[in-house]
Design a protein around this motif. Structure first.
Motif, PDB file in Angstrom:
ATOM      1  N   ALA A   1      86.242  65.504  22.147  1.00 29.62           N
ATOM      2  CA  ALA A   1      87.324  66.339  22.666  1.00 29.62           C
ATOM      3  C   ALA A   1      87.399  67.653  21.900  1.00 29.62           C
ATOM      4  CB  ALA A   1      88.650  65.588  22.576  1.00 29.62           C
ATOM      5  N   ARG A   2      87.215  67.608  20.577  1.00 25.20           N
ATOM      6  CA  ARG A   2      87.272  68.831  19.788  1.00 25.20           C
ATOM      7  C   ARG A   2      86.158  69.792  20.198  1.00 25.20           C
ATOM      8  NH1 ARG A   2      88.752  65.200  15.617  1.00 25.20           N
ATOM      9  NH2 ARG A   2      86.565  64.951  15.018  1.00 25.20           N
ATOM     10  N   ASP A   3      84.960  69.251  20.474  1.00 26.36           N
ATOM     11  CA  ASP A   3      83.847  70.106  20.883  1.00 26.36           C
ATOM     12  C   ASP A   3      84.149  70.834  22.188  1.00 26.36           C
ATOM     13  OD1 ASP A   3      82.487  69.292  18.658  1.00 26.36           O
ATOM     14  OD2 ASP A   3      81.301  67.757  19.694  1.00 26.36           O
ATOM     15  N   GLN A   4      84.931  70.193  23.050  1.00 25.96           N
ATOM     16  CA  GLN A   4      85.268  70.784  24.347  1.00 25.96           C
ATOM     17  C   GLN A   4      86.610  71.515  24.319  1.00 25.96           C
ATOM     18  OE1 GLN A   4      84.773  68.060  27.669  1.00 25.96           O
ATOM     19  NE2 GLN A   4      83.389  66.774  26.468  1.00 25.96           N
ATOM     20  N   GLU A   5      87.186  71.668  23.125  1.00 29.92           N
ATOM     21  CA  GLU A   5      88.466  72.344  22.950  1.00 29.92           C
ATOM     22  C   GLU A   5      89.574  71.702  23.778  1.00 29.92           C
ATOM     23  OE1 GLU A   5      87.933  76.484  23.669  1.00 29.92           O
ATOM     24  OE2 GLU A   5      86.623  76.781  21.948  1.00 29.92           O
ATOM     25  N   LEU A   6      89.506  70.388  23.902  1.00 33.44           N
ATOM     26  CA  LEU A   6      90.563  69.650  24.593  1.00 33.44           C
ATOM     27  C   LEU A   6      91.636  69.249  23.579  1.00 33.44           C
ATOM     28  CD1 LEU A   6      88.360  67.313  26.832  1.00 33.44           C
ATOM     29  CD2 LEU A   6      89.619  69.355  27.540  1.00 33.44           C
ATOM     30  N   PRO A   7      92.860  68.992  24.041  1.00 32.89           N
ATOM     31  CA  PRO A   7      93.898  68.554  23.100  1.00 32.89           C
ATOM     32  C   PRO A   7      93.537  67.217  22.479  1.00 32.89           C
ATOM     33  CG  PRO A   7      94.637  68.330  25.379  1.00 32.89           C
ATOM     34  CD  PRO A   7      93.355  69.109  25.418  1.00 32.89           C
ATOM     35  N   SER A   8      93.969  67.020  21.239  1.00 37.36           N
ATOM     36  CA  SER A   8      93.634  65.774  20.538  1.00 37.36           C
ATOM     37  C   SER A   8      94.421  64.591  21.080  1.00 37.36           C
ATOM     38  CB  SER A   8      93.907  65.931  19.038  1.00 37.36           C
ATOM     39  OG  SER A   8      95.268  66.290  18.824  1.00 37.36           O
ATOM     40  N   SER A   9      95.533  64.860  21.740  1.00 40.60           N
ATOM     41  CA  SER A   9      96.314  63.776  22.332  1.00 40.60           C
ATOM     42  C   SER A   9      97.017  64.293  23.575  1.00 40.60           C
ATOM     43  CB  SER A   9      97.356  63.242  21.336  1.00 40.60           C
ATOM     44  OG  SER A   9      98.333  64.235  21.065  1.00 40.60           O
ATOM     45  N   VAL A  10      97.348  63.372  24.445  1.00 39.74           N
ATOM     46  CA  VAL A  10      98.098  63.729  25.644  1.00 39.74           C
ATOM     47  C   VAL A  10      98.948  62.539  26.042  1.00 39.74           C
ATOM     48  CG1 VAL A  10      96.291  62.962  27.241  1.00 39.74           C
ATOM     49  CG2 VAL A  10      97.942  64.675  27.989  1.00 39.74           C
ATOM     50  N   CYS A  11     100.127  62.811  26.523  1.00 36.99           N
ATOM     51  CA  CYS A  11     101.020  61.729  26.954  1.00 36.99           C
ATOM     52  C   CYS A  11     101.604  62.102  28.305  1.00 36.99           C
ATOM     53  CB  CYS A  11     102.140  61.518  25.939  1.00 36.99           C
ATOM     54  SG  CYS A  11     103.287  60.200  26.382  1.00 36.99           S
ATOM     55  N   VAL A  12     101.305  61.303  29.307  1.00 40.75           N
ATOM     56  CA  VAL A  12     101.849  61.518  30.638  1.00 40.75           C
ATOM     57  C   VAL A  12     102.462  60.211  31.134  1.00 40.75           C
ATOM     58  CG1 VAL A  12     100.201  63.316  31.222  1.00 40.75           C
ATOM     59  CG2 VAL A  12      99.690  60.963  31.806  1.00 40.75           C
ATOM     60  N   ALA A  13     103.369  60.319  32.080  1.00 41.87           N
ATOM     61  CA  ALA A  13     103.973  59.148  32.705  1.00 41.87           C
ATOM     62  C   ALA A  13     103.666  59.190  34.194  1.00 41.87           C
ATOM     63  CB  ALA A  13     105.480  59.124  32.468  1.00 41.87           C
ATOM     64  N   ASP A  14     103.095  58.132  34.710  1.00 40.22           N
ATOM     65  CA  ASP A  14     102.753  58.044  36.137  1.00 40.22           C
ATOM     66  C   ASP A  14     103.666  57.045  36.834  1.00 40.22           C
ATOM     67  OD1 ASP A  14     100.590  59.839  36.226  1.00 40.22           O
ATOM     68  OD2 ASP A  14      99.267  58.339  35.360  1.00 40.22           O
ATOM     69  N   PHE A  15     104.055  57.400  38.034  1.00 34.86           N
ATOM     70  CA  PHE A  15     104.827  56.478  38.870  1.00 34.86           C
ATOM     71  C   PHE A  15     104.239  56.531  40.275  1.00 34.86           C
ATOM     72  CE2 PHE A  15     108.402  55.702  41.846  1.00 34.86           C
ATOM     73  CZ  PHE A  15     108.665  54.399  41.492  1.00 34.86           C
ATOM     74  N   ASP A  16     103.830  55.382  40.798  1.00 29.15           N
ATOM     75  CA  ASP A  16     103.186  55.330  42.111  1.00 29.15           C
ATOM     76  C   ASP A  16     103.778  54.206  42.954  1.00 29.15           C
ATOM     77  OD1 ASP A  16     100.426  57.099  41.892  1.00 29.15           O
ATOM     78  OD2 ASP A  16     101.019  56.225  39.974  1.00 29.15           O
ATOM     79  N   ILE A  17     103.808  54.442  44.244  1.00 31.01           N
ATOM     80  CA  ILE A  17     104.190  53.416  45.214  1.00 31.01           C
ATOM     81  C   ILE A  17     103.006  53.195  46.146  1.00 31.01           C
ATOM     82  CG2 ILE A  17     105.693  52.828  47.159  1.00 31.01           C
ATOM     83  CD1 ILE A  17     107.919  54.373  45.841  1.00 31.01           C
ATOM     84  N   VAL A  18     102.523  51.963  46.203  1.00 28.80           N
ATOM     85  CA  VAL A  18     101.414  51.599  47.076  1.00 28.80           C
ATOM     86  C   VAL A  18     101.965  50.755  48.207  1.00 28.80           C
ATOM     87  CG1 VAL A  18      99.194  50.433  47.256  1.00 28.80           C
ATOM     88  CG2 VAL A  18      99.789  51.649  45.149  1.00 28.80           C
ATOM     89  N   GLN A  19     101.716  51.196  49.427  1.00 28.61           N
ATOM     90  CA  GLN A  19     102.218  50.494  50.616  1.00 28.61           C
ATOM     91  C   GLN A  19     101.086  49.704  51.257  1.00 28.61           C
ATOM     92  OE1 GLN A  19     103.620  54.553  51.722  1.00 28.61           O
ATOM     93  NE2 GLN A  19     105.199  53.392  52.808  1.00 28.61           N
ATOM     94  N   SER A  20     101.436  48.587  51.830  1.00 30.86           N
ATOM     95  CA  SER A  20     100.404  47.691  52.369  1.00 30.86           C
ATOM     96  C   SER A  20      99.608  48.334  53.486  1.00 30.86           C
ATOM     97  CB  SER A  20     101.043  46.388  52.863  1.00 30.86           C
ATOM     98  OG  SER A  20     102.012  46.678  53.872  1.00 30.86           O
ATOM     99  N   THR A  21     100.257  49.154  54.311  1.00 25.11           N
ATOM    100  CA  THR A  21      99.546  49.831  55.397  1.00 25.11           C
ATOM    101  C   THR A  21     100.150  51.198  55.617  1.00 25.11           C
ATOM    102  OG1 THR A  21     100.999  48.871  57.081  1.00 25.11           O
ATOM    103  CG2 THR A  21      98.918  47.717  56.630  1.00 25.11           C
TER     104      THR A  21
END
Length: 385
Positions: A1-21
């Motif tokens: 990650a450091r070689d690609q200049e990406l952040p050393s850490s990341v924190c996200v929260a995902d919320f998803d609803i999956v419907q049967s059809t």
């Protein structure tokens, strides 16, 4: 990650609803198959197919409303977090800083509406659309409601949001001159450039009035395109997408999301290319450090429906539908930390009002750093857990 200049850490929260059809959006069996599988008492024929499609649409849009509700509930409750590592243990951040509110807006659009509006401007899908949106990006980064020091139209967490009135587009209008020249450089016709201006600065705004303006725009387009089958088809698709957004607006009202934080922004680029229907972004409004009465926005969340992505990994006609949102916790913590620091600094400046300004500012910096450091640290731990 450091070689690609990406952040050393990341924190996200995902919320998803999956419907049967998702029976009518391309993510599942067609409505005719659903009707065939219904009980024998169901009405047969085209009417049954239409009814099944309408029911599927309502179910899909209700899930989208629930995802948006979850996002706004998170934002509304952030300052209710307690921070025990302070001189006021057990008190929430809102109790410690009663003047702080997290002001935000939810910008909504629809993939089909975006494509259809581009078609109304004579812009082909794909690379041509990307080129036009790239030229508009400087204006699209500004809130449609940003009309200057008195602009409103954002919800405040934990309080009744202010009235939004009509869309002004004044903030975007400042950028129009350079955008117009860039579009003319793409060899767009003057009438097409004018329609881009309308879609960029006139149509966006508070959700319900903006839906009305966009509906009138589409009806006018249909009247002009009566002898052009391709344009008529695109206008019909836009009308169908607009009907979905109007139903979504009704659900959001029933789910008690303040209408004052909801904005229709038809030309808003999709956060992800795989969103297939409705998509949205959430922006926190912050004061400019150099202009106390002005604001700028920071995107802290994005989401939408991604049936096509699920369908690409699923057997034909059995794919579920899915809608979700992602909140950038790192950005939210940084935003709140900045707000807490500003609040502590203002309080210190007031308590040292008899000191010379330079000495008062020095005291402010020292006090706010000591006061807020523990709160931000605890806020990061609490948010991530």
């Amino acid at each position: 990650a450091r070689d690609q200049e990406l952040p050393s850490s990341v924190c996200v929260a995902d919320f998803d609803i999956v419907q049967s059809t998702v029976r009518h959006s391309g993510g599942g069996p067609p409505a005719s198959q659903t009707a065939a599988a219904a009980p024998a008492t169901a009405v047969a024929g085209p009417a049954a197919a239409v009814a099944a499609a309408a029911a599927a649409s309502r179910e899909r849009l209700l899930a989208e409303g629930q995802v948006l509700t979850a996002v706004t509930q998170v934002l509304d409750s952030l300052f209710a977090l307690s921070s025990p590592n302070t001189s006021q243990p057990g008190k929430s951040l809102a109790q410690q800083h009663p003047n702080l509110t997290l002001r935000y807006e939810v910008r909504i659009s629809h993939r089909v509406l975006l494509a259809s509006l581009m078609a109304s401007c004579g812009v082909a899908p794909g690379q041509a659309t990307e080129q036009v949106l790239a030229q508009c990006r400087t204006a699209l980064s500004i809130s449609p409601l940003d009309g200057g020091p008195t602009s409103g139209g954002v919800a405040s967490s934990g309080s009744t949001a202010s009235s939004i009135g009509g869309a002004s587009g004044a903030g975007r209008a400042v950028r129009w001159g350079s955008i117009q020249k860039a579009l003319e450089g793409l060899r767009m016709r003057p009438d097409a450039v004018n329609r881009v201006r309308t879609a960029l600065m006139v149509l966006p705004g508070p959700l319900l009035p903006s839906l009305d303006r966009t509906s009138a725009f589409i009806k006018d387009w249909q009247g002009r395109a009566i002898n052009h089958p391709a344009s008529m088809a695109a206008a019909s698709r836009a009308a169908a997408a607009l009907a979905e957004l109007q139903l979504l607006a009704r659900y959001l009202s029933l789910l008690s999301i303040p209408s004052t934080c909801l904005i229709l922004d038809p030309l808003m680029p999709m956060p992800e290319a795989y969103f297939s229907h409705t998509y949205f972004t959430v922006h926190v409004r912050l004061p400019h450090t150099s202009a106390p009465h002005a604001t700028h926005s920071m995107m802290v969340a994005a989401g939408g429906r991604y049936d096509s992505l699920v369908r690409s990994c699923w057997p034909t006609h059995t794919a579920p539908g899915a809608v979700g949102a992602t909140l950038n916790i790192e950005k939210l913590v940084d935003v709140m930390g900045g707000m807490l620091q500003a609040s502590a600094c203002n309080a210190t400046m007031q308590s040292h009002s008899t000191l010379p300004q330079r000495d008062a500012q020095a005291q402010c910096n020292m006090h706010s750093a000591a006061t807020v450091s523990g709160q931000i640290t605890q806020l990061r731990c609490t948010s991530q857990s």
